[in-house]
Structure formats: C-alpha cells, structure tokens
Motif scaffolding. Structure first.
Motif, PDB file in Angstrom:
ATOM      1  N   HIS A 176       0.829  -1.208   0.000  1.00 13.07           N
ATOM      2  CA  HIS A 176       0.000   0.000   0.000  1.00 13.07           C
ATOM      3  C   HIS A 176       0.859   1.252   0.000  1.00 13.07           C
ATOM      4  CE1 HIS A 176      -4.424  -0.868   1.150  1.00 13.07           C
ATOM      5  NE2 HIS A 176      -3.983  -1.713   0.250  1.00 13.07           N
ATOM      6  N   ALA A 177       1.863   1.253   0.874  1.00 14.69           N
ATOM      7  CA  ALA A 177       2.742   2.417   0.968  1.00 14.69           C
ATOM      8  C   ALA A 177       3.482   2.638  -0.348  1.00 14.69           C
ATOM      9  CB  ALA A 177       3.729   2.228   2.113  1.00 14.69           C
ATOM     10  N   LEU A 178       3.919   1.555  -0.959  1.00 11.63           N
ATOM     11  CA  LEU A 178       4.616   1.617  -2.249  1.00 11.63           C
ATOM     12  C   LEU A 178       3.726   2.261  -3.310  1.00 11.63           C
ATOM     13  CD1 LEU A 178       6.401  -1.462  -3.849  1.00 11.63           C
ATOM     14  CD2 LEU A 178       4.725  -0.169  -5.139  1.00 11.63           C
ATOM     15  N   LEU A 179       2.465   1.820  -3.380  1.00 11.47           N
ATOM     16  CA  LEU A 179       1.544   2.332  -4.384  1.00 11.47           C
ATOM     17  C   LEU A 179       1.253   3.815  -4.159  1.00 11.47           C
ATOM     18  CD1 LEU A 179      -0.336   1.946  -6.785  1.00 11.47           C
ATOM     19  CD2 LEU A 179      -2.067   1.048  -5.211  1.00 11.47           C
ATOM     20  N   LEU A 180       1.010   4.191  -2.907  1.00 10.65           N
ATOM     21  CA  LEU A 180       0.723   5.596  -2.610  1.00 10.65           C
ATOM     22  C   LEU A 180       1.918   6.479  -2.965  1.00 10.65           C
ATOM     23  CD1 LEU A 180      -1.160   5.289   0.802  1.00 10.65           C
ATOM     24  CD2 LEU A 180      -2.106   6.114  -1.372  1.00 10.65           C
ATOM     25  N   GLU A 181       3.114   5.994  -2.703  1.00  7.10           N
ATOM     26  CA  GLU A 181       4.312   6.772  -3.036  1.00  7.10           C
ATOM     27  C   GLU A 181       4.434   6.977  -4.549  1.00  7.10           C
ATOM     28  OE1 GLU A 181       8.566   6.127  -1.362  1.00  7.10           O
ATOM     29  OE2 GLU A 181       8.563   5.245  -3.370  1.00  7.10           O
ATOM     30  N   GLN A 182       4.230   5.906  -5.319  1.00  5.81           N
ATOM     31  CA  GLN A 182       4.348   6.052  -6.771  1.00  5.81           C
ATOM     32  C   GLN A 182       3.241   6.932  -7.328  1.00  5.81           C
ATOM     33  OE1 GLN A 182       3.912   2.588  -9.381  1.00  5.81           O
ATOM     34  NE2 GLN A 182       5.633   3.325 -10.614  1.00  5.81           N
ATOM     35  N   LEU A 183       2.028   6.801  -6.810  1.00  6.68           N
ATOM     36  CA  LEU A 183       0.928   7.653  -7.268  1.00  6.68           C
ATOM     37  C   LEU A 183       1.246   9.123  -7.037  1.00  6.68           C
ATOM     38  CD1 LEU A 183      -2.114   5.539  -6.025  1.00  6.68           C
ATOM     39  CD2 LEU A 183      -1.531   6.007  -8.409  1.00  6.68           C
ATOM     40  N   ALA A 184       1.796   9.435  -5.856  1.00  7.91           N
ATOM     41  CA  ALA A 184       2.166  10.820  -5.572  1.00  7.91           C
ATOM     42  C   ALA A 184       3.236  11.314  -6.532  1.00  7.91           C
ATOM     43  CB  ALA A 184       2.654  10.935  -4.125  1.00  7.91           C
ATOM     44  N   GLN A 185       4.186  10.429  -6.865  1.00  5.80           N
ATOM     45  CA  GLN A 185       5.240  10.784  -7.813  1.00  5.80           C
ATOM     46  C   GLN A 185       4.656  11.028  -9.203  1.00  5.80           C
ATOM     47  OE1 GLN A 185       8.425   7.888  -7.838  1.00  5.80           O
ATOM     48  NE2 GLN A 185       9.785   9.189  -9.040  1.00  5.80           N
ATOM     49  N   ILE A 186       3.673  10.218  -9.582  1.00  5.91           N
ATOM     50  CA  ILE A 186       3.016  10.398 -10.883  1.00  5.91           C
ATOM     51  C   ILE A 186       2.347  11.761 -10.957  1.00  5.91           C
ATOM     52  CG2 ILE A 186       1.098   9.590 -12.321  1.00  5.91           C
ATOM     53  CD1 ILE A 186       1.769   6.740 -11.367  1.00  5.91           C
ATOM     54  N   THR A 187       1.589  12.130  -9.925  1.00  2.90           N
ATOM     55  CA  THR A 187       0.816  13.376  -9.976  1.00  2.90           C
ATOM     56  C   THR A 187       1.696  14.615 -10.005  1.00  2.90           C
ATOM     57  OG1 THR A 187       0.592  13.466  -7.552  1.00  2.90           O
ATOM     58  CG2 THR A 187      -1.146  12.343  -8.789  1.00  2.90           C
ATOM     59  N   ARG A 188       2.934  14.496  -9.546  1.00  2.00           N
ATOM     60  CA  ARG A 188       3.851  15.652  -9.561  1.00  2.00           C
ATOM     61  C   ARG A 188       4.621  15.766 -10.872  1.00  2.00           C
ATOM     62  NH1 ARG A 188       5.154  13.561  -4.314  1.00  2.00           N
ATOM     63  NH2 ARG A 188       7.112  12.710  -5.167  1.00  2.00           N
ATOM     64  N   SER A 189       4.416  14.831 -11.779  1.00  2.65           N
ATOM     65  CA  SER A 189       5.264  14.750 -12.964  1.00  2.65           C
ATOM     66  C   SER A 189       4.806  15.666 -14.093  1.00  2.65           C
ATOM     67  CB  SER A 189       5.311  13.300 -13.479  1.00  2.65           C
ATOM     68  OG  SER A 189       4.077  12.937 -14.046  1.00  2.65           O
ATOM     69  N   TYR A 190       5.755  15.953 -14.987  1.00  2.00           N
ATOM     70  CA  TYR A 190       5.505  16.774 -16.174  1.00  2.00           C
ATOM     71  C   TYR A 190       4.506  16.080 -17.107  1.00  2.00           C
ATOM     72  CZ  TYR A 190       6.635  19.666 -20.282  1.00  2.00           C
ATOM     73  OH  TYR A 190       6.573  20.505 -21.367  1.00  2.00           O
ATOM     74  N   ALA A 191       4.675  14.771 -17.303  1.00  2.00           N
ATOM     75  CA  ALA A 191       3.805  14.048 -18.244  1.00  2.00           C
ATOM     76  C   ALA A 191       2.380  13.939 -17.721  1.00  2.00           C
ATOM     77  CB  ALA A 191       4.372  12.652 -18.513  1.00  2.00           C
ATOM     78  N   PHE A 192       2.203  13.776 -16.403  1.00  2.39           N
ATOM     79  CA  PHE A 192       0.850  13.637 -15.868  1.00  2.39           C
ATOM     80  C   PHE A 192       0.021  14.880 -16.138  1.00  2.39           C
ATOM     81  CE2 PHE A 192      -2.272  14.231 -12.459  1.00  2.39           C
ATOM     82  CZ  PHE A 192      -3.008  13.069 -12.600  1.00  2.39           C
ATOM     83  N   ALA A 193       0.621  16.049 -16.033  1.00  2.00           N
ATOM     84  CA  ALA A 193      -0.106  17.297 -16.280  1.00  2.00           C
ATOM     85  C   ALA A 193      -0.599  17.384 -17.717  1.00  2.00           C
ATOM     86  CB  ALA A 193       0.787  18.491 -15.958  1.00  2.00           C
ATOM     87  N   ARG A 194      -0.054  16.549 -18.591  1.00  2.00           N
ATOM     88  CA  ARG A 194      -0.426  16.560 -20.007  1.00  2.00           C
ATOM     89  C   ARG A 194      -1.114  15.263 -20.412  1.00  2.00           C
ATOM     90  NH1 ARG A 194       3.341  19.452 -18.306  1.00  2.00           N
ATOM     91  NH2 ARG A 194       3.794  21.492 -19.218  1.00  2.00           N
ATOM     92  N   THR A 195      -1.572  14.509 -19.428  1.00  2.00           N
ATOM     93  CA  THR A 195      -2.229  13.226 -19.674  1.00  2.00           C
ATOM     94  C   THR A 195      -3.739  13.388 -19.617  1.00  2.00           C
ATOM     95  OG1 THR A 195      -0.367  11.988 -18.724  1.00  2.00           O
ATOM     96  CG2 THR A 195      -2.489  10.849 -18.830  1.00  2.00           C
ATOM     97  N   GLU A 196      -4.426  12.873 -20.629  1.00  2.00           N
ATOM     98  CA  GLU A 196      -5.884  12.988 -20.691  1.00  2.00           C
ATOM     99  C   GLU A 196      -6.585  11.787 -20.062  1.00  2.00           C
ATOM    100  OE1 GLU A 196      -6.898  13.511 -24.766  1.00  2.00           O
ATOM    101  OE2 GLU A 196      -5.918  15.482 -24.928  1.00  2.00           O
ATOM    102  N   ARG A 197      -6.001  10.610 -20.244  1.00  2.00           N
ATOM    103  CA  ARG A 197      -6.677   9.394 -19.764  1.00  2.00           C
ATOM    104  C   ARG A 197      -5.643   8.383 -19.308  1.00  2.00           C
ATOM    105  NH1 ARG A 197      -9.343   4.634 -22.569  1.00  2.00           N
ATOM    106  NH2 ARG A 197      -8.304   5.316 -24.472  1.00  2.00           N
ATOM    107  N   ILE A 198      -5.968   7.645 -18.244  1.00  2.00           N
ATOM    108  CA  ILE A 198      -5.088   6.583 -17.748  1.00  2.00           C
ATOM    109  C   ILE A 198      -5.894   5.287 -17.661  1.00  2.00           C
ATOM    110  CG2 ILE A 198      -3.619   5.784 -15.874  1.00  2.00           C
ATOM    111  CD1 ILE A 198      -3.162   8.680 -15.089  1.00  2.00           C
ATOM    112  N   VAL A 199      -5.399   4.261 -18.329  1.00  2.00           N
ATOM    113  CA  VAL A 199      -5.997   2.927 -18.270  1.00  2.00           C
ATOM    114  C   VAL A 199      -5.259   2.139 -17.195  1.00  2.00           C
ATOM    115  CG1 VAL A 199      -6.459   0.802 -19.537  1.00  2.00           C
ATOM    116  CG2 VAL A 199      -6.638   3.027 -20.702  1.00  2.00           C
ATOM    117  N   VAL A 200      -6.010   1.621 -16.219  1.00  2.00           N
ATOM    118  CA  VAL A 200      -5.415   0.927 -15.084  1.00  2.00           C
ATOM    119  C   VAL A 200      -5.886  -0.520 -15.059  1.00  2.00           C
ATOM    120  CG1 VAL A 200      -5.097   0.916 -12.577  1.00  2.00           C
ATOM    121  CG2 VAL A 200      -5.460   3.091 -13.777  1.00  2.00           C
TER     122      VAL A 200
END
Length: 349
Positions: free
Chosen positions: A15-39
């Motif tokens: 859980h901690a691992l996933l939350l850490e990576q999610l936070a890293q994703i949301t701070r990224s340059y590419a995420f700000a330019r992402t329209e859709r994420i398939v999970v």
C-alpha cells in the motif's frame, strides 16, 4: 497513460509503495499533459482490487496538479502479466484516430518483491519516464521512445520496462501477446531456455534472458526493431582520479546514487556507456554468463530483423498502404432495392 498495478491489503508495504508512486506520478511533467489513464489491477481477492481502485481514484483525481484526468479500470484479475496492459496500449495506438498520440507505460515495480533496491529502482524509473526530458525527446526531437536507460545488452530494452513512446512507433510493432520462442528447457528447469523459429529453421537453445523470451519478452517487445530511435535521460558522472564512469547500465549496479547523476537526455544507447560496459564485461575476472551478454546482443540484432523486419520497412509499408487508400478509396456498396411483390387479389366469401 497505461498503468499495470498489483495490490494486496495483507501487506502494508505494498500500500505504501503504491501511494508513493501515485504521488510521484501526480507531480510529474507528463501527468499534467495526460488525458486518460488505463489501469489494470492484479489482486489476490476482488476486495483487494476494489481497495486499490479507490486508492488510485482518490489520488489521481484529487491532486494539486490541475488535471481532470479520466480513469478507465479493467476487470480485477487474480493474476496477469504485463502484456495484458501492453496489448491494450498497442490496440489504442493501432486506432487511426490515435496515430499521433503519446503513451506512457508504468507498473508498480517491487510490489511482488518489496525491497529497498526495488524501491530505489522504481523511483528512478518513474522520475525519468514521466519527466520533461523524456516527454520532449519524443515530442520535439523525433525519438520513438524514451525512458531512464535504453540498452542493447543482451537484447534491446528499457531495464525495468517503463517508458514513454509515440503511437506512430508503437503501431508498427507486432501484438505484444504474440509468442516469442519455443521452450527447450531441460526437465529440471522448465521455462529457463528457449529457441526462436525462423520458418522451418530453429536457433540454438539459449537462455531466456539472452533471447528476450519468457518473462523478458515484455521488456524486449519495445526494442524488437534494431533501428528504433530510442532515447534515455539518465546521465553519469566521471571519477576525476581514474577517469572511470560512474553510471547505471543494466540490472541494479550503479543505481544507489541515481539522484547524483545529471540529466542527460539524448539518443540511446549512449556510446560512452556502451564502451565502458563492454570493457567491464571483457575483464578476466568477469564470469562467463556476464560475458555471454555481448554475444547475445549480436545474435538478437541479427535475428530480430528476420522475425519482425525493421521500423523503416514497416513505415514504408504503412506509407504505401496510406497512398493506396487515397488512390483507391473504398467504394460505397450499392443498397439493395426492395422488390415489391404484387398484392394478392382478395377473394370474396
């Protein structure tokens, strides 16, 4: 974006691992330019999957990075390899309307085998894959794909298998679910060795890590084309006394201090890193399995074009097909006219 995730509620570290990576994703340059994420969620139980889905939704749709990203979740699976998500990515890029799109691929590395070493690897992979440097390598500098590090030893791949790429390139590749290699392992170690089939001919029986088969197939898939315009962004440092490079190339060696390496985005593999790697591999103290890595590269660079062609060939084929469609557009099919039958005469009683 395409995100392959393993979630388990029985292990707090996951859980901690996933939350850490999610936070890293949301701070990224590419995420700000992402329209859709398939999970795609892989979970031991359906309940675990629902918990993971709620976590991902909460973080990615409630973030300081002002981006109203659309989330699409696949069915929750008890098991599944990365090619499940890679097939969806490939199908997305094959759609004509997505030909000019960019896609990124991530997974929560270390969730199956949590360790400080895997945590460090995941952080570095996520950082470079979604960073501005890699994004602009693809959008502005003509690269087909970019990630932390791209190597051709023992086969073309991004170690860790996280990257950003153009759909124009992805659409040229074969379906990721297409088998590569036939098992020829000894009875006491099934799945450890494969051979490749070229029509009626077969290659020698070799290790999966050498050929990019088995579990390594999903990493090698993006590097099937030997002429791919690949880039990476992790740099290196130089020892001022000995002149030796301090760098990461493959496996885990050199990753401990990745934050100290300057960002150096550009075409990859980087020649100076290749020279340093080959020099190390040829040292008398190096074990034969590591030296075999050099032979594997030469072998794969000879065989892969026979199996898959090249990116240049596929682009010529696509251009010819596009030209043919312009010259010979599909003709509308004539509609069949309904035949009117004469009404039956009415008979009096």
């Amino acid at each position: 974006g395409f995100y392959h995730v393993f979630v388990s509620t029985t292990d707090p570290s996951v859980h901690a691992l996933l939350l850490e990576q999610l936070a890293q994703i949301t701070r990224s340059y590419a995420f700000a330019r992402t329209e859709r994420i398939v999970v795609n969620l892989i979970s031991p139980t359906h309940t675990d999957g629902l918990v993971g889905r709620a976590m991902i939704t909460d973080v990615l749709q409630h973030n300081d990075n002002v981006n109203d990203v659309e989330l699409e979740f696949g069915p929750i699976l008890e098991r599944g390899e990365e090619n499940i998500t890679l097939v969806q990515l490939w199908q997305f890029c094959r759609a004509p309307e997505n030909r000019n799109a960019l896609v990124w691929y991530l997974h929560d590395k270390g969730s199956f085998h949590p360790s400080p070493r895997n945590d460090n690897f995941r952080r570095a992979l996520t950082h470079y894959t979604l960073g501005r440097g890699c994004f602009e390598q693809v959008t502005d500098h003509g690269s087909d794909a970019c990630g932390m590090r791209f190597v051709r030893h023992p086969h073309g791949h991004f170690p860790g298998n996280m990257w950003i790429a153009s759909c124009e390139y992805i659409r040229l590749l074969p379906n990721p679910s297409t088998p590569r290699g036939v098992d020829c392992s000894p009875d006491d170690s099934p799945g450890s060795r494969h051979m490749l089939q070229l029509g009626n001919l077969s290659t020698p029986c070799m290790s999966c890590s050498c050929l990019g088969t088995g579990r390594q197939r999903v990493e090698h898939w993006l590097g099937y084309f030997v002429d791919a315009r690949t880039a990476d962004c992790m740099g290196y440092s130089v020892n001022g006394t000995s002149g030796r490079l301090r760098a990461y190339y493959v496996m885990y060696d050199g990753l401990d201090h990745w934050r100290r390496y300057p960002e150096m985005c550009g075409p990859a593999p980087k020649p100076e890193l290749v020279r340093a790697f080959v020099t190390d591999m040829l040292q008398p103290t190096m074990k034969p399995p590591r030296q075999e890595c050099l032979n594997c590269q030469a072998f794969n660079e000879h065989v892969d074009p026979l199996l898959y062609g090249t990116a240049a060939e596929r682009r010529r084929q696509e251009a010819a097909a596009d030209a043919d469609r312009l010259l010979h557009p599909p003709q509308p099919q004539p509609q069949k006219q309904k035949q009117h039958r004469p009404a039956k005469p009415k008979h009096g009683h």
